[in-house]
Write a protein that holds these residues in place. Structure first.
Motif, short mmCIF file in Angstrom:
data_model
loop_
_atom_site.label_atom_id
_atom_site.label_comp_id
_atom_site.label_asym_id
_atom_site.label_seq_id
_atom_site.Cartn_x
_atom_site.Cartn_y
_atom_site.Cartn_z
N CYS A 60 123.73 -62.73 -57.85
CA CYS A 60 123.70 -63.58 -58.65
C CYS A 60 123.02 -65.12 -58.04
N VAL A 61 122.59 -66.33 -58.68
CA VAL A 61 122.16 -66.98 -59.12
C VAL A 61 121.38 -67.44 -57.92
N HIS A 62 121.98 -67.69 -56.70
CA HIS A 62 121.62 -68.18 -55.56
C HIS A 62 120.55 -66.92 -54.79
N CYS A 63 120.96 -65.72 -55.16
CA CYS A 63 119.87 -64.78 -54.72
C CYS A 63 118.97 -64.26 -55.29
N ARG A 64 118.93 -64.26 -56.95
CA ARG A 64 117.74 -63.91 -57.97
C ARG A 64 116.75 -64.48 -56.42
N PRO A 65 115.72 -63.00 -57.37
CA PRO A 65 114.15 -63.17 -56.67
C PRO A 65 113.73 -63.13 -57.67
N PRO A 66 112.58 -63.65 -57.91
CA PRO A 66 111.03 -63.63 -58.85
C PRO A 66 111.09 -62.46 -59.47
N GLY A 67 110.95 -61.70 -61.20
CA GLY A 67 111.54 -60.37 -61.29
C GLY A 67 112.58 -60.08 -61.96
N ALA A 68 113.36 -60.58 -61.70
CA ALA A 68 114.78 -60.33 -61.94
C ALA A 68 114.92 -59.92 -63.80
N VAL A 69 115.27 -59.66 -63.87
CA VAL A 69 115.93 -59.60 -65.50
C VAL A 69 116.78 -60.23 -65.57
N THR A 70 117.61 -60.23 -67.23
CA THR A 70 119.09 -60.59 -67.25
C THR A 70 119.14 -59.99 -69.06
N PRO A 71 120.12 -59.28 -68.74
CA PRO A 71 120.15 -57.95 -69.68
C PRO A 71 121.47 -58.35 -70.16
N ALA A 72 121.60 -58.27 -71.97
CA ALA A 72 122.23 -58.56 -72.53
C ALA A 72 123.78 -58.27 -72.19
N PRO A 73 125.03 -59.42 -72.59
CA PRO A 73 126.20 -59.20 -72.39
C PRO A 73 126.59 -58.03 -72.60
N GLY A 74 127.76 -57.52 -71.36
CA GLY A 74 127.67 -56.16 -71.97
C GLY A 74 127.36 -54.97 -70.77
N VAL A 75 125.88 -55.39 -70.47
CA VAL A 75 125.28 -54.12 -70.16
C VAL A 75 125.62 -53.51 -68.97
N LEU A 76 125.72 -54.28 -67.28
CA LEU A 76 126.73 -54.20 -66.83
C LEU A 76 127.77 -53.74 -66.53
N HIS B 59 118.17 -56.73 -60.76
CA HIS B 59 116.48 -56.46 -59.85
C HIS B 59 116.63 -55.14 -59.41
N VAL B 60 116.45 -54.42 -59.23
CA VAL B 60 116.11 -52.90 -59.03
C VAL B 60 115.98 -53.15 -57.51
N GLY B 61 114.57 -54.03 -57.11
CA GLY B 61 113.85 -53.98 -55.64
C GLY B 61 115.31 -54.53 -54.80
N ALA B 62 115.97 -55.46 -55.46
CA ALA B 62 117.29 -55.91 -54.59
C ALA B 62 118.42 -54.81 -54.34
N GLY B 63 118.28 -54.40 -55.52
CA GLY B 63 119.89 -53.52 -55.02
C GLY B 63 120.41 -53.57 -56.51
N GLY B 64 120.65 -54.87 -56.94
CA GLY B 64 121.36 -54.45 -58.29
C GLY B 64 121.76 -55.17 -59.61
N LEU C 20 126.98 -53.74 -58.90
CA LEU C 20 127.50 -53.79 -60.05
C LEU C 20 128.18 -54.96 -60.50
N ASP C 21 129.02 -55.22 -59.69
CA ASP C 21 130.07 -55.92 -59.26
C ASP C 21 130.38 -56.93 -58.70
N GLU C 22 129.62 -57.00 -57.94
CA GLU C 22 129.13 -58.16 -56.70
C GLU C 22 128.01 -58.17 -56.28
N CYS C 23 127.23 -59.61 -55.58
CA CYS C 23 125.95 -59.44 -55.84
C CYS C 23 125.53 -58.56 -54.91
N ALA C 24 123.99 -57.72 -54.83
CA ALA C 24 123.66 -57.35 -54.54
C ALA C 24 123.08 -57.47 -52.86
N LYS C 25 122.72 -58.79 -52.45
CA LYS C 25 121.90 -59.34 -51.16
C LYS C 25 123.66 -59.92 -50.82
N CYS C 26 124.11 -60.48 -51.36
CA CYS C 26 125.08 -61.66 -50.36
C CYS C 26 126.68 -61.06 -50.85
#
Length: 259
Positions: free
Chosen positions: A177-193, A169-174, A153-159
């Protein structure tokens, strides 16, 4: 074989023969235990009502080859009366028990933290001082943490680059970041995370300030993340009713100390 006793949450039960029931217990020391409660469906049963789901009990068991046998039961806390009279609380409590059973793993695999967290969640639902869906989300996040599935939630799940990050992205683990974002990732509303972090940490004063729309998105991410890792849908999650966003301070789901 020697009798043994333990504290347990009654997870579920089903009929066996004409008068017996098989009960599934989440015990403090032995994890999931399935046992026969003999004669509990008879009107003169000594402890039939004490083995209903949502009960927190002290139970004595006689070990058996496949199923243990319940020999004594003492009710420590009876949550059912404050849960079953409201559909929203009832379905939420059912989701707690279903998740606990799924995450407990094999029978007799000790899960003391999950046991404590499950009892705490039922206690909070019965207390009626917080929206039941928020109690469930806090429970699911912490229970997934015990299983090793907690979303980043407070760091990139991949890097592991520190956040905040916008994509999830649930498959990526949460969060990703913009560099690791896989296809199919969602962008929640501000405040969700931020809300998910607050639920995980028990920061209920902050949770109280979050709009209902943000809470609903957060609940959706929690459910999606859990069911991705379970590789199947929970039967009870689609039944959860969403309640009013207002609540007062009081009982909550406290994260137990590591045990």
């Amino acid at each position: 074989m020697r009798l043994y006793r333990d504290e347990a949450v009654v997870v579920r039960q089903h009929k066996l023969g004409e008068a017996d029931r098989i009960v599934t217990l989440l015990t403090r020391r032995y994890g999931l235990v399935r046992a026969v409660a003999k004669g509990v469906r008879r009107t003169k049963s000594r402890f039939g009502a004490r083995l209903e789901p949502f009960a927190y009990i002290d139970v004595q068991l006689h070990p058996g080859r496949t199923l243990d046998v319940v020999t004594q039961v003492h009710t420590m806390e009876a949550f059912a009366a404050d849960i079953i009279d409201d559909y929203g609380r009832y379905t939420t409590a059912c989701a707690v028990l279903e998740t606990a059973e799924r995450l407990a793993g094999e029978e007799r695999a000790p899960a003391p933290r999950l046991h404590a967290l499950t009892a705490s969640a039922l206690r909070a639902i019965a207390a009626k001082q917080r929206p039941h869906e928020l109690i469930l989300d806090a429970f699911l996040l912490r229970a997934m943490g015990f299983a090793g599935w907690a979303p980043a939630l407070d760091e990139c799940a991949k890097c592991a680059t520190p956040g905040p990050h916008r994509a999830f992205h649930v498959g990526a683990g949460g969060a990703v970041c913009v560099h690791c974002r896989p296809p199919g990732a969602v962008t929640p509303a501000p405040g969700v995370l931020d809300l998910l972090l607050a639920l995980l940490r028990g920061e209920w004063d902050y949770v109280a300030t979050v709009p209902d729309s943000v809470r609903k998105q957060a609940s959706g991410l929690v459910a999606a993340h859990l069911q991705w890792h379970l590789e199947r849908q929970l039967r009870t999650l689609p039944l959860i009713e969403r309640s009013s966003p207002s609540f007062v301070s009081g009982a909550d789901v406290r994260q137990p100390a590591p045990g």
